[in-house]
Design a protein around this motif. Structure first.
Motif, short mmCIF file in Angstrom:
data_model
loop_
_atom_site.label_atom_id
_atom_site.label_comp_id
_atom_site.label_asym_id
_atom_site.label_seq_id
_atom_site.Cartn_x
_atom_site.Cartn_y
_atom_site.Cartn_z
N ASP A 1 0.81 -1.21 0.00
CA ASP A 1 0.00 0.00 0.00
C ASP A 1 0.85 1.26 0.00
O ASP A 1 0.57 2.22 -0.73
CB ASP A 1 -0.94 0.01 1.22
CG ASP A 1 -2.12 -0.92 1.04
OD1 ASP A 1 -2.45 -1.26 -0.11
OD2 ASP A 1 -2.73 -1.33 2.06
N THR B 1 -2.91 5.46 -4.94
CA THR B 1 -3.82 4.63 -4.15
C THR B 1 -3.05 3.47 -3.54
O THR B 1 -1.90 3.22 -3.90
CB THR B 1 -4.96 4.04 -5.00
OG1 THR B 1 -4.43 2.99 -5.83
CG2 THR B 1 -5.62 5.10 -5.87
N GLN C 1 -3.43 -3.12 -5.36
CA GLN C 1 -4.51 -4.04 -5.72
C GLN C 1 -4.22 -5.41 -5.10
O GLN C 1 -3.08 -5.76 -4.83
CB GLN C 1 -4.58 -4.19 -7.25
CG GLN C 1 -4.66 -2.87 -8.00
CD GLN C 1 -6.08 -2.39 -8.17
OE1 GLN C 1 -6.90 -2.52 -7.27
NE2 GLN C 1 -6.38 -1.79 -9.31
N ASP D 1 -6.14 -7.89 -0.36
CA ASP D 1 -6.94 -8.81 0.44
C ASP D 1 -6.33 -10.21 0.40
O ASP D 1 -6.32 -10.92 1.41
CB ASP D 1 -8.40 -8.84 -0.05
CG ASP D 1 -8.50 -9.24 -1.51
OD1 ASP D 1 -7.61 -8.87 -2.30
OD2 ASP D 1 -9.49 -9.91 -1.87
N GLN E 1 -12.83 -3.11 -3.48
CA GLN E 1 -11.77 -2.14 -3.18
C GLN E 1 -10.86 -1.95 -4.39
O GLN E 1 -10.43 -0.82 -4.68
CB GLN E 1 -10.96 -2.61 -1.98
CG GLN E 1 -9.88 -1.62 -1.53
CD GLN E 1 -9.03 -2.15 -0.41
OE1 GLN E 1 -8.41 -3.20 -0.53
NE2 GLN E 1 -9.01 -1.43 0.71
N ASP E 2 -10.57 -3.02 -5.11
CA ASP E 2 -9.73 -2.90 -6.31
C ASP E 2 -10.41 -2.05 -7.37
O ASP E 2 -9.75 -1.27 -8.07
CB ASP E 2 -9.42 -4.30 -6.87
CG ASP E 2 -8.40 -5.05 -6.02
OD1 ASP E 2 -7.86 -4.44 -5.08
OD2 ASP E 2 -8.17 -6.24 -6.30
N SER F 1 -12.53 0.35 -6.76
CA SER F 1 -12.41 1.72 -6.23
C SER F 1 -11.01 2.28 -6.48
O SER F 1 -10.85 3.43 -6.90
CB SER F 1 -12.72 1.73 -4.74
OG SER F 1 -12.46 2.99 -4.17
N HIS F 2 -10.00 1.45 -6.25
CA HIS F 2 -8.62 1.89 -6.50
C HIS F 2 -8.40 2.20 -7.97
O HIS F 2 -7.70 3.16 -8.32
CB HIS F 2 -7.63 0.83 -6.03
CG HIS F 2 -7.46 0.79 -4.55
ND1 HIS F 2 -6.79 -0.23 -3.90
CD2 HIS F 2 -7.85 1.64 -3.57
CE1 HIS F 2 -6.79 -0.01 -2.60
NE2 HIS F 2 -7.43 1.12 -2.38
#
Length: 708
Positions: A515, A524, A527, A530, A544-545, A547-548
């Motif tokens: 991250d 961001t 990816q 998780d 979330q990916d 969104s990224h």
């Protein structure tokens, strides 16, 4: 001979004529004085009269000259992160800019410069230690002279504030006064050493944990190179000096019998500072570390932002980059030994060009390359290895391994990455890791070297982010198993994965690393973290990916220009000019007014459509005028959207300080294309621009000449 370390407790005194810095705990040490407004630096042996104490700071980050003034950047707040070998490491939390002019002159460009710098420093993250060289790996530290001042031991690549420390370093070495108003002198000034604090940018986590009941300190440090630092689409490939974009060195460290690994105390006791460990039953402290690197493919290539989700890829001829690639790998071999080059880009689609260019470069650099390929039902080229038939020259220490990561792991089959590990197995066994044992009674905390790492794995994908981090964590786990097995903590065949508590620590630290590196380069988090954190893909992780992906698109096109400018300012790849005429309103938007107006027209059309759609109307009101109104603004909105997307390079927020040749070409090409638009083309003319099209990017060449 005593080791000279940076001061921990610097008091700042200020007056209309100077800033003075002194250490409360070292009253006999000279006071560092920076005269105002000239910026001249001197040392004062006695007490200074006529100054008042302003505050206490954690250190001096550096001194930087902008357009109208110089500023001393001081660290006002630092957060303890943990101890390594008994030495506390801190994170920079807050800074303050001290202007040399008593009444600063206000200027739009100066204000923009300050804003860029403050954002760059704030988003860091940056770390430092008063007594431990965090810019160097444990193995390089064992080879360095512990009697040198900390800043002289620092690795130049990871000495993140090296440029803004130039004034202090030049004064220290006799290279100049620091202010430019005094003649150069040849006298060394060792009294300045404690005021020079090297700072590293990157990621750092230190955890006290255990494996199978054996307590240990587990640390992960990623050091970001200050050379060719930048953002995802504005910094790709290699430069003429052999520096590659997004180059990071990641070191995984394990310490055994280190009872000084907690957060207790700001400075620690004397025994902690020199690396001695007491109260551990007489057991020697052992330090093991494993280093990996990552970096952009070392050829001249770029991805040109044009508002399309997938930018246009450009690759220059390989012959042009041979000299630069030789410089890059010469340095890598000198620093790390053999280089195992792991390439993870896709072998199909647009990434195929990057893969082919990399392989062509390696074939050019090594002597009589020997190729080995493997294929299966999933991939025509699962593994592609290149190595020299005979090691005749320095660059024959390169070993290239391509792994078709995309095809082998698609469908969430992450276990297939084990195929790469199998391919590297013999090289990793030969590579080894660093192991050192604390030397009892050594006043400088030196290690007795028992084993050394002899090579490095250099991993890359397109961005050197998501796929790269996953493979690096896999290699790090394999080497950690080797370390702990050699120590007898694990039995042959056992893995740290068997210890659920430690496995959770391991996974989360490596996910945090992904991250941090991703955020600094792409804007961001990474990816697929998780999977890194839990070992499986989750619905929340997939969302979330997505969104990224959306956030990266927005930031890479509209936010990364100023971010790149901030890097260029802080790291000294752009030098502000004091010229008022040649550099006025540097950040002004000089595009044609009509080009600037179209996004506002799009916003207005969306607003009008929403108003017409959701506004309540009287029952007997005529509907035809409303429908015409709605259709008109809908058509205007669609046209605006189409125009912006078709002429995307006119709407990318480009860096404004350093030249990007392909940006200049693409901008002018897009502007010419916009003049051919059937609706507004005839209105987009040089007579209507606030400066010609080339004027918008002319400052780029200006900055380049100034640096040269």
């Amino acid at each position: 001979m005593a080791v000279v370390l940076p001061f921990r407790d610097i008091n700042v005194h200020a007056s209309a004529s100077r800033y003075a810095f002194s250490s409360a705990s070292s009253p006999s040490a000279p006071t560092l004085v920076v005269d105002r407004p000239t910026g001249d630096i001197r040392l004062n042996d006695g007490a200074l009269l006529g100054t008042k104490r302003v505050s206490s700071i954690a250190g001096i980050l550096g001194i930087i000259k902008l357009r109208l003034d110089k500023y001393i950047i001081v660290i006002t707040k630092a957060q303890p992160m943990g101890r390594l070998k008994g030495h506390m490491v801190y994170k920079v939390i807050a800074t303050e800019f001290l202007p040399l002019r008593e009444r600063p002159l206000h200027d739009l460009d100066e204000d923009n410069y300050l804003s860029l710098l403050k954002t760059t420093i704030k988003t860091g993250p940056m770390y430092f230690s008063y007594s431990f060289d965090i810019t160097n790996s444990i193995q390089r530290q064992a080879q360095s002279n512990p009697l040198l001042p900390l800043w002289k031991r620092a690795d130049d690549r990871f000495f993140w504030n090296r440029f803004i420390q130039t004034d202090l370093i030049d004064f220290r070495t006799g290279g100049g006064s620091g202010g430019g108003h005094q003649r150069q002198h040849s006298t060394q000034q060792p009294g300045v050493d404690p005021y020079i604090l090297p700072v590293m940018s990157g990621m750092m986590e230190i955890r006290n944990t255990a494996v199978k009941g054996t307590p240990l300190t587990f640390a992960l440090i990623t050091r970001r190179s200050r050379h060719r630092a930048g953002t995802r689409y504005f910094s790709r490939g290699i430069d003429e000096q052999g520096h590659v974009s997004n180059f990071n060195e990641t070191e995984q460290t394990v310490l055994l019998n280190d009872t000084a690994g907690g957060l207790g105390g700001f400075a620690g006791g004397g025994g902690l500072l020199n690396g001695k460990v007491g109260g551990n039953g007489g057991l020697e402290m052992q330090v093991m570390s494993y280093v990996q690197t990552r970096g952009s493919v070392p050829v001249y290539w770029a991805e040109v932002n044009n508002l399309h989700y997938i930018p246009r890829l450009q690759i220059r001829g390989i012959d042009n980059a041979i000299a630069a690639a030789k410089k890059h790998f010469d340095e890598q071999i000198r620093l790390y030994g053999d280089n195992i080059l792991v390439n993870l880009v896709n072998q199909k689609g647009r990434e195929m060009q990057v893969k082919a260019a990399y392989e062509q470069m390696i074939q050019t650099l090594i002597t009589q390359p020997l190729e080995r390929k493997q294929s299966d039902a999933n991939s025509d080229e699962k593994i592609h290895a290149l190595e020299p038939r005979r090691g005749q020259q320095k660059l024959d220490r390169l070993k290239y391994v391509y792994f078709d990561f995309h095809n082998e792991t698609k469908g969430l089959r992450w276990h297939r990455a084990q195929l790469l590990l199998d391919q590297l197995h013999d090289l990793l066994l030969k590579q080894q890791y660093f192991r050192g044992i604390a030397m009892p009674g050594d006043p400088h905390g030196r290690l007795e070297v028992r084993n050394e790492q002899t090579s490095v794995v250099r991993t890359n994908c397109m961005d050197c982010l998501d796929r790269t981090n996953l493979v690096q964590s896999m290699l790090a786990r394999w080497m950690l198993n080797q370390m702990l097995t050699d120590l007898g903590i694990l039995q042959p065949g056992e893995s740290v994965s068997d210890d659920e508590v430690f496995e959770d620590v391991f996974r989360n630290i490596w996910a945090d690393n992904a991250d941090v590196v991703s955020r600094s380069y792409s804007g961001t988090g990474a990816q697929k973290t998780d999977f890194t954190r839990t070992g499986r893909r989750t619905t929340a992780g997939m969302l979330q990916d997505v969104s990224h992906g959306i956030t990266r698109y927005i930031r890479n096109n509209f936010n990364d220009g100023p971010k790149q400018d901030g890097f260029d300012l802080f790291l000294g790849t752009y030098l502000p000019s004091a010229s008022i005429t040649g550099n006025a309103l540097l950040f002004a938007d000089r595009r044609p007014i009509l080009i600037q107006a179209i996004p506002y027209l799009l916003a207005a059309s969306i607003f009008m459509v929403l108003v017409a759609t959701f506004t309540r109307r009287l029952p007997d009101a005529a509907t035809l005028p409303l429908r015409i109104f709605l259709i008109f603004w809908f058509v205007v909105g669609v046209w605006c959207l189409q125009f912006i997307y078709s002429h995307g390079m006119l709407y990318v927020n480009w860096p404004k300080l350093n030249p990007l040749p392909w940006a200049t070409e693409g901008y002018n090409e897009a502007l010419s294309k916009s003049r051919k638009d059937k609706v507004v083309g005839k209105w987009i003319d040089r007579r209507h621009e606030r400066g010609a099209s080339s004027a918008r990017l002319s400052y780029l060449e200006e900055g380049k000449k100034r640096i040269e």
